[in-house]
Design a protein around this motif. Sequence first.
Motif, mmCIF file in Angstrom:
data_model
loop_
_atom_site.group_PDB
_atom_site.id
_atom_site.type_symbol
_atom_site.label_atom_id
_atom_site.label_comp_id
_atom_site.label_asym_id
_atom_site.label_seq_id
_atom_site.Cartn_x
_atom_site.Cartn_y
_atom_site.Cartn_z
ATOM 1 N N ALA A 152 9.775 13.138 -1.318
ATOM 2 C CA ALA A 152 10.952 12.546 -1.935
ATOM 3 C C ALA A 152 12.230 13.039 -1.261
ATOM 4 N N LEU A 153 12.250 14.334 -0.898
ATOM 5 C CA LEU A 153 13.470 14.897 -0.329
ATOM 6 C C LEU A 153 13.660 14.535 1.126
ATOM 7 N N ASP A 154 12.553 14.249 1.796
ATOM 8 C CA ASP A 154 12.670 13.922 3.209
ATOM 9 C C ASP A 154 12.133 12.524 3.455
ATOM 10 N N PRO A 155 13.011 11.515 3.403
ATOM 11 C CA PRO A 155 12.543 10.133 3.544
ATOM 12 C C PRO A 155 11.970 9.850 4.921
ATOM 13 N N LYS A 156 12.211 10.762 5.866
ATOM 14 C CA LYS A 156 11.705 10.527 7.218
ATOM 15 C C LYS A 156 10.203 10.754 7.307
ATOM 16 N N THR A 157 9.688 11.664 6.469
ATOM 17 C CA THR A 157 8.250 11.905 6.549
ATOM 18 C C THR A 157 7.529 10.657 6.101
ATOM 19 N N LYS A 158 6.508 10.322 6.853
ATOM 20 C CA LYS A 158 5.720 9.164 6.497
ATOM 21 C C LYS A 158 4.868 9.508 5.304
ATOM 22 N N VAL A 159 4.486 8.484 4.572
ATOM 23 C CA VAL A 159 3.563 8.701 3.462
ATOM 24 C C VAL A 159 2.308 9.359 4.016
ATOM 25 N N GLY A 160 1.836 10.359 3.319
ATOM 26 C CA GLY A 160 0.581 10.949 3.756
ATOM 27 C C GLY A 160 0.700 12.377 4.096
ATOM 28 N N ALA B 247 0.838 -1.198 0.000
ATOM 29 C CA ALA B 247 0.000 0.000 0.000
ATOM 30 C C ALA B 247 0.873 1.247 0.000
ATOM 31 N N ASP B 248 1.943 1.181 0.797
ATOM 32 C CA ASP B 248 2.871 2.309 0.847
ATOM 33 C C ASP B 248 3.489 2.580 -0.511
ATOM 34 N N THR B 249 3.910 1.474 -1.145
ATOM 35 C CA THR B 249 4.540 1.627 -2.453
ATOM 36 C C THR B 249 3.564 2.233 -3.450
ATOM 37 N N ILE B 250 2.339 1.688 -3.430
ATOM 38 C CA ILE B 250 1.326 2.224 -4.346
ATOM 39 C C ILE B 250 1.107 3.697 -4.058
ATOM 40 N N GLU B 251 1.022 3.982 -2.772
ATOM 41 C CA GLU B 251 0.790 5.375 -2.378
ATOM 42 C C GLU B 251 1.923 6.264 -2.892
ATOM 43 N N ARG B 252 3.161 5.801 -2.708
ATOM 44 C CA ARG B 252 4.292 6.602 -3.171
ATOM 45 C C ARG B 252 4.262 6.788 -4.674
ATOM 46 N N PHE B 253 3.952 5.680 -5.374
ATOM 47 C CA PHE B 253 3.891 5.759 -6.822
ATOM 48 C C PHE B 253 2.824 6.771 -7.236
ATOM 49 N N ARG C 254 1.757 9.254 -5.623
ATOM 50 C CA ARG C 254 2.186 10.618 -5.327
ATOM 51 C C ARG C 254 3.129 11.108 -6.405
ATOM 52 N N HIS C 255 4.040 10.225 -6.824
ATOM 53 C CA HIS C 255 4.974 10.691 -7.833
ATOM 54 C C HIS C 255 4.282 10.888 -9.159
ATOM 55 N N LYS C 256 3.259 10.062 -9.406
ATOM 56 C CA LYS C 256 2.490 10.270 -10.619
ATOM 57 C C LYS C 256 1.819 11.650 -10.536
ATOM 58 N N LEU C 257 1.264 11.931 -9.348
ATOM 59 C CA LEU C 257 0.659 13.246 -9.157
ATOM 60 C C LEU C 257 1.688 14.344 -9.428
ATOM 61 N N ALA C 258 2.919 14.103 -8.935
ATOM 62 C CA ALA C 258 3.958 15.099 -9.128
ATOM 63 C C ALA C 258 4.224 15.308 -10.609
ATOM 64 N N VAL C 259 4.295 14.196 -11.351
ATOM 65 C CA VAL C 259 4.559 14.298 -12.789
ATOM 66 C C VAL C 259 3.427 15.049 -13.476
ATOM 67 N N VAL C 260 2.188 14.669 -13.126
ATOM 68 C CA VAL C 260 1.033 15.356 -13.733
ATOM 69 C C VAL C 260 1.101 16.847 -13.430
ATOM 70 N N GLY D 52 4.769 19.932 -5.312
ATOM 71 C CA GLY D 52 5.467 20.244 -4.062
ATOM 72 C C GLY D 52 5.292 19.160 -3.005
ATOM 73 N N ASP D 53 4.088 18.603 -2.940
ATOM 74 C CA ASP D 53 3.800 17.566 -1.960
ATOM 75 C C ASP D 53 4.705 16.351 -2.167
ATOM 76 N N SER D 54 4.844 15.958 -3.413
ATOM 77 C CA SER D 54 5.694 14.802 -3.700
ATOM 78 C C SER D 54 7.160 15.134 -3.511
ATOM 79 N N LEU D 55 7.505 16.350 -3.876
ATOM 80 C CA LEU D 55 8.890 16.780 -3.704
ATOM 81 C C LEU D 55 9.292 16.691 -2.243
ATOM 82 N N ARG D 56 8.389 17.143 -1.371
ATOM 83 C CA ARG D 56 8.687 17.102 0.057
ATOM 84 C C ARG D 56 8.882 15.661 0.523
#
Lengths: 319, 288
Positions: free
Chosen positions: B280-288, B12-18, B20-26, B274-278
């Motif tokens: 991606a740049l900060d691996p400590k932040t949890k998905v969401g 679920a996390d992976t899907i969520e991350r994907f 988000r990055h798709k959102l970032a690309v869009v 910006g949401d995805s960038l944040r």
Amino acid sequence: MGRYILKRLLTAIVAFFGITIIAYGLATLMPGSPLDLLVQPETGVSAEELAEIKHRMGLDRPIIIQYFFWLKNLLQGNFGTSYSQHRPVLELMAGRIGPTMILSLSSMALALMISIPLGMVAGYKAYSGWDYGSTILAFVGQAAPNFFVALLLIYIFSVKLGWLPVTGMYDAGSSGSFGELMRHLCLPCLALTFQSIGIYTRQMRNSMVECLSDDYVRTARAKGLKESVVLFKHTLRNALLPLVTQVGLSIAKLAGGAIVTEQIFSWPGMGTLMLKAIQGRDYPLIMGVTVLISSIVLIGNIIVDIIYRMLDPRIDDKG
Amino acid sequence: MKMNKKKSAYFADTIERFMRHKLAVVGLIIVIIEIVLLVVLPLIMDLQPFTITDQFYGTPGREFILGTDANGRDVFARLIYGGRISLLIGFLAVLASAAIGIPLGIIAGYYRGGAEMIIMRLADMFQSIPQMCLNIVLVSVLSPSVSTLVFVIGVMGWPSFARLLYAKVISIREKEYVESARAIGTKNTVIMLKYILPNAISPALVAFTFGIPNAILAESALSFLGLGIQIPLASWGNMLNAAQSIAIVSTKPWLWIPPGLCIFVTLISVNMFGDSLRDALDPKTKVG
């Protein structure tokens, strides 16, 4: 707790003086002296008379001295006299605080009533359709300018459907009943609420997800407690904490949004008063309104901080 | 059982991350298309945003695809030229905020003590006054123009940069490489520029991305109130200003819906990015 409140009040007092300096500084930078409004060139006022008026208004003194005079009066509740309306600023503002508070507080209450349940469901059913729905809602809420939302609401609910009025707090010429106020409040309140819903829902959802994975929730479940008890008694209270912080952070934004919203709906509050004062280059009124709005935001922040402390007994007095 | 649950959460996390990055690309694609259109369209089309014609409040049609405004000016042309100004102000204002906020944040975080006290309390103070309130007063002090708006919105935006940089720098300054640089007698300014700044670039990027929608929003709100960009110049905010009367809102939606949608689409795209960038740049932040 007492020590914390005292400390919090002290920093607020420092901030208050900062605000008065900024407000006064800005107002004195404004182009055109207040004398221009009082003394029109064609009235043929002599140089001596001008100097006399200047002296009477204290305008011939250094700015710093003028500031302290203004501040001293301010602290005694005397905000000066409005140049354009020739009435005490305090009196002008007094009638406006109520409507602004009604609008802002109802909007905040509505935003919380919508976002807390929405965020709880989204967090409880993370990665479900509900969750994605709330994510989309959050993005839309953050990106829609409140004045555009206001215009759309007017277009839909007032123009197309004809359900709700768009200007003022009451119908023209009526004494005003509670029901009438509620009908007039609907659209401005919704317009102002929209921007907060997204942020609040998102915050609620995230803290819900975090709390549900905490040990005490597992313990509660292992004890065989009913899921509803786990959810409402154990998780909700903890999940609400970050939301309280978020509410505190958004108070200033809410006050700014209220200025624009009031203007669109001709809501007789502080925002419309301020814009009128700007148009008339009415320095005392501009300074008064800026100081008052900022002070209300400051007090709101203190209240939120204290509520946070009361909700979270883990934080001790030293912090 | 437990393994299973972990596994599904991982998926679920992976899907969520994907997602988000798709959102970032869009989001990024939409912003790029928008910028290209705003730059290119005036070059290839004959757009006349300032020409006054005799078609007042012309309805959208073949000649003017989005109709004309109260003075018979082409709404589509104004939308394109207005977009240039709105985006330009958004970008420049954030640059200004960064120029003030980044050095202050680094200084506060690096020196701590008195500098930290003064700078961070100042940031608190700025943030406790409603930004809109100060913007309104400042703009009317300085008389509205593109450069004043950049200045005002830029100056008001520095605390968010300072705060994010400060938080990052106080952890960087304790790192060994900073300590060793200090030990060999490197000057503080050199340490801040060569060792601290490059390592604090990610919070600056995040602040920059989220600053742009804020600045665009501030400009459009001021212009909407009639305190920002002044006619005949166009910005998305001042185009919406035309809709201050109920008659226009109800009968001439082509005047206010297009600029409103443009602001909305721009802000939502930049925010998605910006949401995805944040994340991606900060691996400590949890998905969401």
